[in-house]
Design a protein around this motif. Sequence first.
Motif, PDB file in Angstrom:
ATOM      1  N   GLY A  49      49.133  43.817 -11.147  1.00  0.00           N
ATOM      2  CA  GLY A  49      48.742  42.449 -10.854  1.00  0.00           C
ATOM      3  C   GLY A  49      49.310  41.466 -11.853  1.00  0.00           C
ATOM      4  N   PRO A  50      49.022  40.182 -11.644  1.00  0.00           N
ATOM      5  CA  PRO A  50      48.122  39.662 -10.618  1.00  0.00           C
ATOM      6  C   PRO A  50      48.750  39.722  -9.225  1.00  0.00           C
ATOM      7  CG  PRO A  50      49.180  37.853 -11.781  1.00  0.00           C
ATOM      8  CD  PRO A  50      49.584  39.100 -12.495  1.00  0.00           C
ATOM      9  N   PHE A  51      47.870  39.881  -8.231  1.00  0.00           N
ATOM     10  CA  PHE A  51      48.298  39.937  -6.847  1.00  0.00           C
ATOM     11  C   PHE A  51      47.989  38.614  -6.148  1.00  0.00           C
ATOM     12  CE2 PHE A  51      47.450  44.345  -8.019  1.00  0.00           C
ATOM     13  CZ  PHE A  51      48.598  44.980  -7.584  1.00  0.00           C
ATOM     14  N   TYR A  52      48.795  38.303  -5.158  1.00  0.00           N
ATOM     15  CA  TYR A  52      48.566  37.100  -4.359  1.00  0.00           C
ATOM     16  C   TYR A  52      47.173  37.166  -3.731  1.00  0.00           C
ATOM     17  CZ  TYR A  52      49.369  33.523  -0.784  1.00  0.00           C
ATOM     18  OH  TYR A  52      49.272  32.410   0.014  1.00  0.00           O
ATOM     19  N   HIS A  53      46.377  36.150  -3.981  1.00  0.00           N
ATOM     20  CA  HIS A  53      44.991  36.059  -3.506  1.00  0.00           C
ATOM     21  C   HIS A  53      44.149  37.252  -3.965  1.00  0.00           C
ATOM     22  CE1 HIS A  53      45.876  33.023  -0.020  1.00  0.00           C
ATOM     23  NE2 HIS A  53      45.941  32.475  -1.230  1.00  0.00           N
ATOM     24  N   ASP A  54      44.547  37.881  -5.081  1.00  0.00           N
ATOM     25  CA  ASP A  54      43.818  39.028  -5.642  1.00  0.00           C
ATOM     26  C   ASP A  54      43.682  40.176  -4.648  1.00  0.00           C
ATOM     27  OD1 ASP A  54      43.442  37.855  -8.135  1.00  0.00           O
ATOM     28  OD2 ASP A  54      41.626  36.820  -7.482  1.00  0.00           O
ATOM     29  N   GLU A  55      44.674  40.320  -3.773  1.00  0.00           N
ATOM     30  CA  GLU A  55      44.670  41.389  -2.778  1.00  0.00           C
ATOM     31  C   GLU A  55      45.732  42.438  -3.158  1.00  0.00           C
ATOM     32  OE1 GLU A  55      43.637  38.334   0.935  1.00  0.00           O
ATOM     33  OE2 GLU A  55      45.596  39.351   0.822  1.00  0.00           O
ATOM     34  N   PRO A  56      45.329  43.560  -3.787  1.00  0.00           N
ATOM     35  CA  PRO A  56      46.301  44.585  -4.175  1.00  0.00           C
ATOM     36  C   PRO A  56      47.133  45.034  -2.978  1.00  0.00           C
ATOM     37  CG  PRO A  56      44.194  45.025  -5.207  1.00  0.00           C
ATOM     38  CD  PRO A  56      43.961  43.912  -4.219  1.00  0.00           C
ATOM     39  N   LYS A  60      52.652  42.211  -2.759  1.00  0.00           N
ATOM     40  CA  LYS A  60      52.016  40.984  -3.248  1.00  0.00           C
ATOM     41  C   LYS A  60      51.844  40.939  -4.766  1.00  0.00           C
ATOM     42  CE  LYS A  60      49.453  40.122   1.039  1.00  0.00           C
ATOM     43  NZ  LYS A  60      48.113  39.880   1.648  1.00  0.00           N
ATOM     44  N   SER A  61      52.506  41.808  -5.482  1.00  0.00           N
ATOM     45  CA  SER A  61      52.428  41.774  -6.942  1.00  0.00           C
ATOM     46  C   SER A  61      53.229  40.599  -7.479  1.00  0.00           C
ATOM     47  CB  SER A  61      52.979  43.071  -7.541  1.00  0.00           C
ATOM     48  OG  SER A  61      53.286  42.906  -8.911  1.00  0.00           O
ATOM     49  N   THR A 350      53.435  36.765   1.444  1.00  0.00           N
ATOM     50  CA  THR A 350      52.676  35.759   0.694  1.00  0.00           C
ATOM     51  C   THR A 350      52.863  34.348   1.200  1.00  0.00           C
ATOM     52  OG1 THR A 350      54.476  35.352  -0.887  1.00  0.00           O
ATOM     53  CG2 THR A 350      52.938  37.156  -1.391  1.00  0.00           C
TER      54      THR A 350
END
Length: 405
Positions: A49-56, A60-61, A350
């Motif tokens: 992370g961090p991932f986009y919108h906190d979605e692993p 989306k990393s 994303t």
Amino acid sequence: MFMPLEGVRVIDLTHYTAGPYATRILGDYGADIIKIERPGGGDPARRIGPFYHDEPDLEKSGLFLFLNTNKRSVTLDFKTEKGKQIIKELVKGADILIESFPPDVMPNAGLGYEELSQINPQLVVTSISNFGKTGPYKDWVGLDLTLYAMGGNMWGSGDPELEPLKTAGRMASFHVGYAAALASALGLTNAELRGQGENIDVSYFEVTLQSIDGRMQKLLGYQYNNQVPMRVSPGASLGLGSGIYPCLDGMFMTTAGAAQFPNMARMVGAEDILTQPGWDTVAARSRPEAAEEWEATLIPWMLERTTKEVQRACMEFGVLGGPVNTIENLMNDEDFDARGFWQTIDHPATGPLIYPGFNSRIHFEDGERPARRRAPLLGEHTAEILKEIGIEGEEVSLLRSEGVI
């Protein structure tokens, strides 16, 4: 539009941070970067992370998206015989191969420099490892944290009342990435001049030892007084009129000292102090207690003003200083905006995101350099690149069923 590395093909066998940053820089200047990722999971940075919108999610990393623009992704298990053969086919048309495995991995796989140079004598192989390909440390395992410490940087960071502490981020890794990109570009030039490639050995340990940071002034101080300077506490005074101070809307750092102090006194409207005993000479203002006494005047003045107002005052009176910017400050900075620094890059996982711009600018007669392409989806270009080396159709399906790609 011609880019400096246009027509240069780079095989990217790196992962995590340092190697991908090196190849990203080469991609910024026009190189065709073929990123080899393991089937199934890809570069481990996809899981960081961090991932986009906190979605692993593998796509989306934030770290992976930043490090892997301008690349094409191929999934390939080069531990298999067919995978090794595909690497060798790709090497035939490549100019640079960058890898970041422990020193014995590539030779043990039959893909060491000696084998690859037989296929392509002009190939430049850049090997990034923790401690280099030779020496007593070559097989040691290390992370950015441990190598930052071993390289000497950590001695100067952290609270002086506690143990040395690494600051946030991956500073050592990014520095190594810069060094590897530069070394690869120089190796390419050398190969073109001599008609012979080479194996460039980049050691994390050696690069971090040579990083220019706060140690330089401390080493100079040690040379003259034989004392090891202490680390400075966050927010601590660094001397008369020097430190990080609160303002109405953030923090501001100034550097004055006894010699430049008169400019600061005039800036805050306290020039009368310059005629008072204890403040009228450089020697008098060098008293250890002078810094704390002055803050009783400086801090209230700072608290009545915004960082922009303090910055304008510093420029008017010749005081060294600048705001301690947050990421939000930088995103809205008028200079970055005027120079068109930030780039918006769309991505299927994303949507459009804002990315930092290029590290340097090159003049183009016919306009601006092209914008970066987004980071690839895992294995997005596998079929495309295999086709370029004559593998397509049922053969691709067979490789996929066998887990090679």
